[in-house]
Design an enzyme around this catalytic site. Structure first.
Site, PDB file in Angstrom:
ATOM      1  N   HIS A   1       5.130  36.090  12.580  1.00  0.00           N
ATOM      2  CA  HIS A   1       5.618  34.337  12.361  1.00  0.00           C
ATOM      3  C   HIS A   1       7.088  35.436  11.448  1.00  0.00           C
ATOM      4  CE1 HIS A   1       6.567  31.141  10.306  1.00  0.00           C
ATOM      5  NE2 HIS A   1       5.915  31.488   8.958  1.00  0.00           N
TER       6      HIS A   1
ATOM      7  N   CYS B   1      11.302  27.668   7.333  1.00  0.00           N
ATOM      8  CA  CYS B   1       9.941  28.011   8.809  1.00  0.00           C
ATOM      9  C   CYS B   1      10.006  26.985   9.481  1.00  0.00           C
ATOM     10  CB  CYS B   1       8.756  28.390   7.699  1.00  0.00           C
ATOM     11  SG  CYS B   1       8.955  28.799   6.516  1.00  0.00           S
TER      12      CYS B   1
END
Lengths: 382, 348, 130
Positions: A330, A83
């Site tokens: 996200h 991420c």
């Protein structure tokens, strides 16, 4: 080393974007970034992406994306750090321009998560496969364990976690590109479905599609592209033990603290100099632990920040004015770049309703996995 | 002389009552409990199978034996629920127990008798001097078709025995095996559940083999039923072993310790071996013990055993059968049971 | 899980084999070639006790697809008496009861299956000590 500035940005809306493919997302953000900077070529391209291979069966993204941007031929590199892929790409783009290797570089991040892959499984590849994932842990589960450790050590409560989401949704309600525009209450957050105890659904960032791109040039050439460039003052990157079981303290994010320390050292700045920040709030507990690690709150005191308003718009240090990963969305590989875009807009005074008055210096903190890799960038209005 | 140097047992913590199963099928729980003398049975979790049960029982046996695992030269596991059709349970169990790799391993199957079969072969190898120690395990996650009489009994558990020649906890005085071809109960390759011949499983199958094997080992040893402190006969349900014990001339005092089926159910290959473990958990030195197994198909193995002075010293090194039967238990609904036994159809 | 990858992990999954640094005493699980604390390559094999204490825990309620039937289940970081920490599921209990400080023992269990036709993958799970 040359000083480097961001002179243009482009970003898709974040959310379940059924009409757009991985490459469509990239092209939309990249074209907008090029247009906003008025750049007609690229010397270098970095594409942050966590798992095109598993989400849509596509690896080797760098040439694909350059090709679809009509720029086949340029140097292009795909960057992966789970991420934190977007943040890691930004650092490489910064180095490319700072070193003099290129004069116009694009840093993009992109992820297409809704094409039918088992997202839980794909995200879990960012944890220790043999020693964590094998035993059935998921990402919400890992952060839930961090939360429980934080609760046990500092007395953090379920309500403290809920306040983080309430604040994120409040900020996100003012961001047209956010996945969620709805405000939520503490009660709603606390009574939403339990995902991994103690984290509820509304304390977890969503599954999102999206892309973000910025154009980097040497600061001394920035005025050719824009009258309001934003300088990248410095960056810090760090790692920590991969598996939660191997960490000194499961309640602490050592890679984040180290990355921040390096960024502060590189810039000569301190937490008190930061006017606005985007931190990696993939889960409510992550925002609490991250603001402690970057020094906005003392160890164990991050839990009070959202509730007290310290990290809300108008507070001492507004955090995640974009809505954060929680409310803005996200798309994992894109998040690190999208954070930089929020700070870019804030420091240019373009954040509209979410504008932090007089913001001069901003910070982004992006992390991968359960915090084993992290990047902190510090930006400044020129 | 060879004998048992270590033993261990394992019974999963999940349970379902006969009443819960009876309710599911609209049967009268009272008549099931009276007819089969079954109160509840153990149920394997989704993470338990013959292999995990064997490891747990085997670890207990190694603890009680106090020997270096590497000295075990043979490992045999008897079960009719080996998780793989092709690939031994024994290789996984041996790695987990650390008893390999200088080891002979085999998986046995003989319906409910495979456990004593594994013990019989292990004992034989030790007596022959072929290996120093040998382990025989009987373990099952028994199958019983939904709404079949077997569903009230088919349960999960097992016991492991290590045989050796020194520091015996139990002497093996004699063995006897009796085998005929009797198709009373079977499961074809690829079938989920066994099928059985109903009442044909009784007189010509269970009773004929259990009684004959027991009578002949008594004959062979010269012992009378009254010489024994404890007896355990294979327990397909609560009733059969009581009826056989009575016909053979054994009393309640002799059979009640090993008669664990009302609480445990029928653990198939683990049944009589676990009953024996329950006896060893309490037996005094010099107590004579008789065990007769039964496996459909059909056959019985009998052993005459005598406890030694060492047994009471060693038994505390691992959990007892009673501790597992009476300790932490989780009672399941039929729905949970169906899930745990993978009776719910899901997509891949 | 491809069987070579599974097979390679057998010593730690089946027998809890870790390593102890001969120079600084750090215990790692599974074994490592290099000590994470002092970088010594002097790592000696060491089996862990089958007991420990929960450091932190959670209940997984949104599992990966292949563990759907097991859900909800507890997962914990457990510290053994040797000071090694490992992540394991906690079985045979109400998952909500698993909290930091709980004493557990480690039992050999089936951890996952490779669909209906693939290999069965074993390892250890924790069980509360009553």
């Amino acid at each position: 080393m040359r000083d480097v500035a961001i002179v243009g940005a482009g970003m898709t809306r974040f959310g379940e974007l059924w009409e757009s493919s991985l490459r469509d997302l990239f092209v939309e953000a990249a074209v907008e970034a090029l247009t906003s900077a008025g750049a007609d070529h690229l010397d270098d391209l970095y594409v942050g992406n966590m798992s095109g291979g598993q989400f849509v069966g596509q690896e080797h993204l760098a040439p694909l994306m350059a090709d679809h941007l009509g720029m086949a031929g340029i140097p292009a590199t795909r960057v992966e750090s789970a991420c934190a892929s977007g943040g890691a790409a930004l650092r490489l783009g910064y180095m490319s321009v700072a070193s003099g290797m290129s004069d116009v570089a694009m840093v993009a991040g992109v992820e297409k998560m809704t094409d039918g892959a088992d997202v839980t499984n794909v995200l879990a590849t960012a944890a220790d496969q043999e020693n964590e994932v094998y035993h059935g842990i998921t990402f919400p589960g890992l952060y839930a364990m961090i939360a429980r450790a934080h609760m046990a050590k500092y007395g953090t409560t379920d309500e403290d976690l809920a306040w983080v989401s309430v604040k994120s949704h409040h900020h996100g309600s003012m961001n047209a590109k956010a996945q969620f525009h709805r405000e939520v209450t503490v009660e709603e957050v606390m009574s939403s479905t339990m995902v991994a105890d103690p984290l509820t659904l509304l304390e977890c960032s969503p599954v999102s599609d999206g892309a973000a791109a910025v154009i980097l040039v040497p600061l001394d050439q920035a005025k050719k592209y824009t009258d309001r460039p934003v300088r990248i003052r410095g960056v810090g990157q760090a790692t920590s033990a991969m598996a939660l079981a191997d960490r000194r303290d499961p309640a602490a994010l050592d890679a984040v603290a180290k990355a921040a320390e390096r960024a502060y050292k590189a810039t000569g700045l301190a937490p008190k100099d930061i006017d606005v920040a985007e931190v990696h709030d993939c889960f409510a507990i992550a925002e609490i632990a991250c603001i402690e690690a970057v020094g906005f709150a003392c160890e164990g005191e991050g839990k009070d920040a959202a509730r007290s308003g310290m990290t809300a718009l108008g507070g001492k240090i507004p955090v995640n004015t974009s809505g954060g990963l929680k409310s803005k969305g996200h798309p994992v590989g894109a998040s690190g770049v999208a954070q930089a875009i929020e700070i870019f807009e804030q420091l240019r005074g373009e954040a509209g309703e979410r504008q932090v008055e007089g913001a001069h210096t901003g910070l982004t903190q992006n992390m991968g996995g359960s915090g084993a890799s992290s990047l902190v960038h510090i930006f400044e209005r020129v | 002389m060879a004998g048992i140097v270590g033993y261990g047992a394992y019974i999963p913590r999940n349970r379902i009552t006969s009443e819960e199963i009876a309710k599911q099928w609209g049967k009268d729980p009272g008549s099931i409990q009276r007819g089969l003398l079954l109160k509840e049975k153990s149920v394997p979790g989704l993470d338990e199978d013959t292999i995990t049960i064997s490891v747990a029982a085997g670890r207990g046996a190694l603890e009680r034996a106090g020997i270096e695992p590497g000295r075990v030269g043979a490992l045999y596991i008897g079960s009719e629920s080996h998780p793989y059709a092709v690939k031994p349970s024994g290789t996984i169990v041996s790695e987990a127990l650390g008893v390999g790799p200088d080891l002979h391993v085999a998986d046995f199957e003989f319906a409910c008798k495979a456990g004593t079969e594994a013990m019989f072969v292990a004992l034989g190898l030790v007596e022959a001097g072929r290996v120093e120690y040998a382990m025989g395990i009987g373990a099952d996650t028994s199958q019983g078709a939904p709404n079949d009489a077997l569903e009230y009994s088919a349960s999960a558990g097992g016991a492991a025995y290590i045989f050796g020649k020194e520091h015996l906890l139990v002497d093996v005085l004699e063995t006897y095996s009796f085998t005929t071809d009797t198709p009373d109960f079977w499961r074809r390759e690829g079938e989920f559940y066994p099928r059985h011949g109903g009442r044909f499983t009784g007189e010509p199958a269970y009773f004929k083999h259990v009684m004959t094997a027991t009578e002949r080992i008594l004959e062979k040893t010269g012992f009378k039923p009254k010489d024994f402190r404890y007896v355990v006969l294979h327990m397909p349900n609560g009733k059969f072993p009581l009826s056989a014990a009575k016909q053979l001339g054994f009393t309640k005092e002799q059979w009640e310790t090993g008669w664990i089926v009302p609480q445990m159910g029928n653990t198939y290959s683990g049944s009589s071996p676990t009953g024996l473990a329950a006896i060893l958990d309490v037996a005094d030195p010099d107590d004579l013990i008789l065990i007769t197994s039964f496996g459909s198909g059909a056959g019985s193995d009998s052993f005459v055993l005598r406890a030694t002075e060492l047994l009471p010293e060693r038994r505390d090194r691992a959990p007892t059968v009673r501790q597992m039967l009476d300790g932490t238990r989780r009672y399941l609904t039929y729905g949970q049971y169906a899930k745990y036994r993978e009776k719910i159809i899901v997509n891949d | 899980m491809p069987s070579p990858r599974y097979w390679r992990e057998v010593p730690n999954r089946y027998r809890l084999e870790g390593a102890k640094c001969a120079d600084c005493g750090k215990v790692t699980f599974p074994a490592r070639h290099v000590c994470p604390d002092c970088r010594s390559a002097n790592m000696e094999a060491m089996a862990l006790s089958r007991s420990g204490k929960v450091v932190t825990s959670t209940v997984v309620r949104t599992p990966p697809d292949d563990l759907l039937m097991e859900s909800p289940y507890a997962v914990a970081v457990v510290e053994t008496p040797e000071g090694a920490r490992l992540m394991v599921q906690v079985a045979d209990c109400d998952p909500e009861e698993v909290l930091p400080g709980m004493e557990v023992s480690l039992e050999f269990r089936l951890i996952r299956k490779e669909g209906h036709g693939g290999i069965r993958c074993y390892g250890h799970k924790a069980v509360p000590v009553v």
